[in-house]
Design an enzyme around this catalytic site. Sequence first.
Site, mmCIF file in Angstrom:
data_model
loop_
_atom_site.group_PDB
_atom_site.id
_atom_site.type_symbol
_atom_site.label_atom_id
_atom_site.label_comp_id
_atom_site.label_asym_id
_atom_site.label_seq_id
_atom_site.Cartn_x
_atom_site.Cartn_y
_atom_site.Cartn_z
ATOM 1 N N LYS A 13 0.820 -1.120 0.086
ATOM 2 C CA LYS A 13 0.104 0.199 -0.188
ATOM 3 C C LYS A 13 0.766 1.291 0.088
ATOM 4 O O LYS A 13 0.677 2.335 -0.772
ATOM 5 C CB LYS A 13 -0.924 -0.028 1.169
ATOM 6 C CG LYS A 13 -1.997 0.994 1.187
ATOM 7 C CD LYS A 13 -3.275 0.635 2.208
ATOM 8 C CE LYS A 13 -2.509 0.268 3.581
ATOM 9 N NZ LYS A 13 -2.420 1.719 4.443
ATOM 10 N N ARG A 88 -10.633 2.584 9.274
ATOM 11 C CA ARG A 88 -10.266 1.255 9.640
ATOM 12 C C ARG A 88 -11.440 0.395 9.927
ATOM 13 O O ARG A 88 -11.378 -0.926 9.852
ATOM 14 C CB ARG A 88 -9.200 1.036 10.764
ATOM 15 C CG ARG A 88 -7.654 1.335 10.410
ATOM 16 C CD ARG A 88 -6.876 1.275 11.652
ATOM 17 N NE ARG A 88 -5.607 1.805 11.453
ATOM 18 C CZ ARG A 88 -4.505 1.672 10.717
ATOM 19 N NH1 ARG A 88 -4.527 0.494 10.058
ATOM 20 N NH2 ARG A 88 -3.436 2.399 10.888
ATOM 21 N N ARG A 127 11.546 -11.554 5.365
ATOM 22 C CA ARG A 127 12.392 -10.183 5.529
ATOM 23 C C ARG A 127 13.453 -10.584 6.680
ATOM 24 O O ARG A 127 13.260 -11.147 7.554
ATOM 25 C CB ARG A 127 11.577 -9.349 6.113
ATOM 26 C CG ARG A 127 10.942 -8.162 4.871
ATOM 27 C CD ARG A 127 10.393 -7.117 5.750
ATOM 28 N NE ARG A 127 9.059 -6.723 5.085
ATOM 29 C CZ ARG A 127 8.004 -6.170 5.717
ATOM 30 N NH1 ARG A 127 8.054 -5.935 6.696
ATOM 31 N NH2 ARG A 127 7.154 -5.736 4.701
ATOM 32 N N ARG A 160 12.804 -9.738 12.589
ATOM 33 C CA ARG A 160 12.295 -8.762 13.766
ATOM 34 C C ARG A 160 11.005 -9.755 14.045
ATOM 35 O O ARG A 160 10.469 -10.456 13.256
ATOM 36 C CB ARG A 160 11.695 -7.549 12.786
ATOM 37 C CG ARG A 160 12.967 -6.559 12.542
ATOM 38 C CD ARG A 160 12.418 -5.221 12.138
ATOM 39 N NE ARG A 160 10.941 -5.001 12.542
ATOM 40 C CZ ARG A 160 10.166 -4.017 11.963
ATOM 41 N NH1 ARG A 160 10.400 -3.496 10.842
ATOM 42 N NH2 ARG A 160 8.962 -3.910 12.600
ATOM 43 N N ARG A 171 -1.990 -10.302 12.475
ATOM 44 C CA ARG A 171 -2.283 -9.018 11.992
ATOM 45 C C ARG A 171 -3.137 -9.040 10.974
ATOM 46 O O ARG A 171 -3.938 -8.124 10.675
ATOM 47 C CB ARG A 171 -0.877 -8.364 11.721
ATOM 48 C CG ARG A 171 -0.711 -6.758 11.895
ATOM 49 C CD ARG A 171 0.667 -6.438 11.891
ATOM 50 N NE ARG A 171 1.279 -6.807 11.043
ATOM 51 C CZ ARG A 171 2.740 -6.934 10.787
ATOM 52 N NH1 ARG A 171 3.378 -6.613 12.173
ATOM 53 N NH2 ARG A 171 3.491 -7.484 9.905
#
Length: 217
Positions: A13, A88, A127, A160, A171
């Site tokens: 996004k 949201r 990642r 992370r 999430r």
Amino acid sequence: MNIILLGPPGGGKGTQAKKIVEKYGIPHIATGDILREAVAKGTELGKKAKEYMDRGELVPDEIVIGIVRERLKQPDCEKGFLLDGFPRTLKQAEALDEMLKELGKSIDAVIYIDVPEEEVVKRITYRRTCRNCGAVYHLIYAPPKEDNKCDKCGGELYQRDDDKEDVVRQRFKVYMENTAPLIEYYEKKGILYRVDGTKSIDEVFAQIDEILQKIAK
Ligand SMILES: [Zn+2]
């Protein structure tokens, strides 16, 4: 052209928002940014928001709406704006509509960057971040030259906590729970546009561009 950009965290996004702003010259209104800005400037609403943030609580909708309202009244929003990170929830979407009505504005298009959970998981869980300089790698799309070592500074790479699979899935789940009713709400109004977010950055932007060209007419 007044636009809302929706899409899951890790769905690209931010990258698309930048491209839209570059091409169409409308301000990018990211709720997190304008909230921090209001707090930093010490505006009336900023002070109220800060009280909640200091306590580690969510800033209530009325305050967020108020801050978005102040931002949308700025002259640079006359030609349009790109809302990102807001609304949201369905409640926020309804409050936004009411507020826009007062300002004599309305939303022209809601662009939903559709990226399935498995794709988001793949993008984020591979990642790796450098412990030393913060450089970000992707084990498939942008791997370091040497395993586990930063190209730039030689620092150690790590995953992370935010990028771990269970966190990413949780999430995504929360995002979809909140967003599904929003999608339905805008679909009923006939202003929802779905974009296939699994494609390359340029291909995703081409889809968005086509929509924006249409509504600009
Ligand atoms: Zn490094």
